[in-house]
Design a protein around this motif. Structure first.
Motif, PDB file in Angstrom:
ATOM      1  N   GLU A 216       0.410   4.336  -6.981  1.00 23.83           N
ATOM      2  CA  GLU A 216       1.830   4.388  -6.143  1.00 23.83           C
ATOM      3  C   GLU A 216       1.670   5.339  -5.723  1.00 23.83           C
ATOM      4  OE1 GLU A 216       4.742   0.958  -6.963  1.00 23.83           O
ATOM      5  OE2 GLU A 216       4.093   1.564  -8.296  1.00 23.83           O
ATOM      6  N   ASN A 221      -3.076   5.698   3.274  1.00 27.58           N
ATOM      7  CA  ASN A 221      -3.413   5.737   4.998  1.00 27.58           C
ATOM      8  C   ASN A 221      -4.193   5.695   5.195  1.00 27.58           C
ATOM      9  OD1 ASN A 221      -3.546   8.313   4.343  1.00 27.58           O
ATOM     10  ND2 ASN A 221      -1.535   8.816   5.063  1.00 27.58           N
TER      11      ASN A 221
ATOM     12  N   THR B 123      -8.465  -0.606   3.888  1.00 25.76           N
ATOM     13  CA  THR B 123      -6.148  -0.486   3.995  1.00 25.76           C
ATOM     14  C   THR B 123      -6.041  -1.010   4.101  1.00 25.76           C
ATOM     15  OG1 THR B 123      -7.673   2.259   3.691  1.00 25.76           O
ATOM     16  CG2 THR B 123      -5.171   1.776   3.589  1.00 25.76           C
ATOM     17  N   GLN B 124      -5.568  -1.877   5.136  1.00 26.34           N
ATOM     18  CA  GLN B 124      -4.387  -2.808   5.309  1.00 26.34           C
ATOM     19  C   GLN B 124      -4.554  -4.369   3.782  1.00 26.34           C
ATOM     20  OE1 GLN B 124      -5.259  -3.597   9.435  1.00 26.34           O
ATOM     21  NE2 GLN B 124      -4.688  -1.765  10.237  1.00 26.34           N
ATOM     22  N   VAL B 127      -3.153  -2.353   1.080  1.00 25.20           N
ATOM     23  CA  VAL B 127      -1.273  -3.018   1.390  1.00 25.20           C
ATOM     24  C   VAL B 127      -0.705  -4.238   1.237  1.00 25.20           C
ATOM     25  CG1 VAL B 127      -0.029  -2.712   3.126  1.00 25.20           C
ATOM     26  CG2 VAL B 127      -1.974  -0.970   2.345  1.00 25.20           C
ATOM     27  N   LYS B 128      -1.724  -4.862   1.713  1.00 28.80           N
ATOM     28  CA  LYS B 128      -1.182  -7.170   1.730  1.00 28.80           C
ATOM     29  C   LYS B 128      -1.701  -6.889   0.756  1.00 28.80           C
ATOM     30  CE  LYS B 128      -2.441  -8.904   6.029  1.00 28.80           C
ATOM     31  NZ  LYS B 128      -3.991  -9.758   6.371  1.00 28.80           N
ATOM     32  N   LYS B 130      -1.421  -5.540  -2.024  1.00 31.12           N
ATOM     33  CA  LYS B 130       0.499  -4.197  -3.086  1.00 31.12           C
ATOM     34  C   LYS B 130       1.660  -5.404  -3.092  1.00 31.12           C
ATOM     35  CE  LYS B 130       1.495  -0.078  -4.756  1.00 31.12           C
ATOM     36  NZ  LYS B 130       0.619  -0.298  -5.845  1.00 31.12           N
ATOM     37  N   GLN B 131       1.842  -6.031  -1.664  1.00 29.38           N
ATOM     38  CA  GLN B 131       2.352  -6.484  -2.086  1.00 29.38           C
ATOM     39  C   GLN B 131       3.112  -8.274  -3.098  1.00 29.38           C
ATOM     40  OE1 GLN B 131       3.569  -7.779   2.112  1.00 29.38           O
ATOM     41  NE2 GLN B 131       4.170  -5.089   2.356  1.00 29.38           N
TER      42      GLN B 131
END
Lengths: 221, 221
Positions: A216, A221, B123-124, B127-128, B130-131
Motif C-alpha cells: 500500500e 503506476n 497494473t490497472q 488497482v481494480k 485492490k479496490q
DNA sequence: CGTGACATGTAAATCGTTACATGATTTC
DNA sequence: GAAATCATGTAACGATTTACATGTCACG
C-alpha cells in the motif's frame, strides 16, 4: 489462435517436424503453452496452405520418414505482426483456486490434505523446472554464446519458475492460516456453523495479508 | 468440466439466476474462472436435467422475470466429490509469455514498448483488485462475522493479488535487463546478429536470476 | 431518443482433448 | 515379448467464443 504463432515462432529459429514441435511444447515452452499432436498436424497443414510455412519430406533409415517445415517470408511477417499487436490481458483459469474457494463444503482435515497434496505436486514441478534451468545455464556457459533469443527464453523461464515458487509459498502460508482457523469449520447443534466475530481472527488474518498490505505504501503506476 | 462446479459451488451458498452467476464470475471469481452467458444458460439447463439443481420462476415488476436456481442434495454430493478429487496440475497458457519468448524477432525498442504496455495493463488490473479487496475487508469488519467461506475466498483473493504484483515486478526487472542487453539486438553487416560471448552479460544475467538462485540453499520438499 | 442494465436464450464457428488407426525400430 | 520412441494423421466429442435474437425499464 495462439498455437499457430507458437509454431511460427519456433520455425523462425529452426526448421522442425510436427513431432519436434510437440517436444518443444512439452519441454521449455510448457511454461506458456501446450498442445496435442492431433492439433499440431492439422495446424501445420493449414499453415502450409496459407503459404506461411513450406514442407519437405526427409526419408530416414531405421525410423519413419519425416516432414520438415520451414517458415516463409510471409510467415515471418505474420509472426512479427502478431508480436507487435497489443496483448489482451489473459482471462485466468485455475481449477485449484476454484476448489479452494469452495472448500468450506468439506472438513478442515480434508482442506489441509488438499492444500498439502497440491503443494507437493507444485514442488515436483518446480524441481523439474530447476533441472531444465540449470542444464540450460550450463550449456549457455559452455557454448559461451549469447543471443537475444537466449535472453528472452531465459526471462520466460524465470517467470515460470518464480510463479511456481510463489504458489508453493502461498500453499504454506494458507495451510498455516487454515490450521489456526480450524474452529471456523466446527458445526454446533443443528448442523449450523457457529457465529464467529471477525475480531476473533483479525490478527491472524491481517498477518496473513501483511505482505500485500505493505505494498500500500509503495506507489503503483 | 469446471464450469458446472463453479455454478454448483456458488449455489451451495446462495440461490441465483444465470445472470447473477455471470456477475459473480466477472467479479470475485474472475481470479480463477470466467464464462459467457451463452455457456452458463445451457449448462444450467443441463444441471437441472441431471437433477443437481432445481429452478423456480420469479415474476418481477419493472424488470423481466427471472429463473432462480437452488442446489439439490444430489448436487451438493457431486460438488463435494469434485472437491475431494485430486487436482491435476494445470497446463499453463500465457500468451504474453509466448510473445516474449519470440521477441528476438522485433527491435529492442519494440520489446521495451511491449513490456511497458503490458506492465501498465497488469497494473490497472491490480488497482481494480485492490479496490475489491479493501471493499471486502471493510464489509467483513463492519458485519463482524467470520465464516469458513469468507476465509477461503479471502485466501484465493490473496493469491490473485500477489500473482499480479509479482508479474508487474517481473516486467520491471525484465525491462531493466533488456535495457542493459540492448546490443544483443544489433545487426552487423549481412543482417547477421553479432556473436556475443556469454561472459559479456554474465554479471547482469546472474544478478537478474539472483532471487531464484538464492532459493537453491533453501531445501525443497 | 439512445445507452446501459436486466433477463434468457439459440446457432455457428473455433479451439482443444481423447480415442482410434498404422507401423517401424530400439531398449529392457 | 512388452514397452517406449519415432512418425503422421483422422474422427468424435466437448468446451469456449462470437454472433444473432428478443424485449423491458431506468436514466440522462
Amino acid at each position: 489462435m495462439s498455437l499457430r504463432f507458437g509454431i511460427l515462432g519456433l520455425l523462425s529459429e529452426w526448421e522442425a517436424s510436427g513431432y519436434d514441435i510437440k517436444k518443444e511444447f512439452d519441454d521449455l515452452m510448457s511454461i506458456f503453452w501446450h498442445s496435442h499432436l492431433s492439433q499440431i498436424y492439422p495446424e501445420l497443414n493449414k499453415l502450409e496452405k496459407e503459404n506461411l510455412i513450406r514442407s519437405k519430406l526427409i526419408p530416414q533409415e531405421g525410423k519413419p520418414d519425416k516432414i520438415i517445415y520451414t517458415i516463409t517470408e510471409s510467415g515471418k511477417k505474420e509472426l512479427i505482426k502478431w508480436l507487435l499487436a497489443p496483448t489482451e490481458t489473459p482471462k485466468l483459469k485455475d481449477v485449484f483456486l476454484m476448489q479452494t474457494f469452495f472448500m468450506d463444503n468439506i472438513s478442515v482435515e480434508e482442506v489441509l490434505f488438499k492444500l498439502n497434496a497440491y503443494k507437493k505436486e507444485r514442488t515436483q514441478r518446480v524441481v523439474k523446472m530447476k533441472q531444465i534451468m540449470s542444464e540450460r545455464l550450463k550449456s549457455i556457459k559452455e557454448r559461451d554464446v549469447m543471443k537475444a533469443r537466449i535472453l528472452m527464453s531465459s526471462v520466460v523461464l524465470k517467470r515460470g519458475y518464480e510463479q511456481e515458487l510463489q504458489y508453493i509459498k502461498w500453499c504454506e502460508d494458507t495451510i498455516q492460516l487454515v490450521e489456526s482457523c480450524k474452529f471456523l469449520w466446527e458445526k454446533s447443534e443443528g448442523n449450523r456453523a457457529p457465529i464467529v466475530p471477525f475480531s476473533a481472527v483479525e490478527e491472524l488474518f491481517m498477518n496473513y495479508f501483511s505482505d500485500i498490505l505493505e505494498e500500500e505504501e509503495k506507489e503503483i503506476n
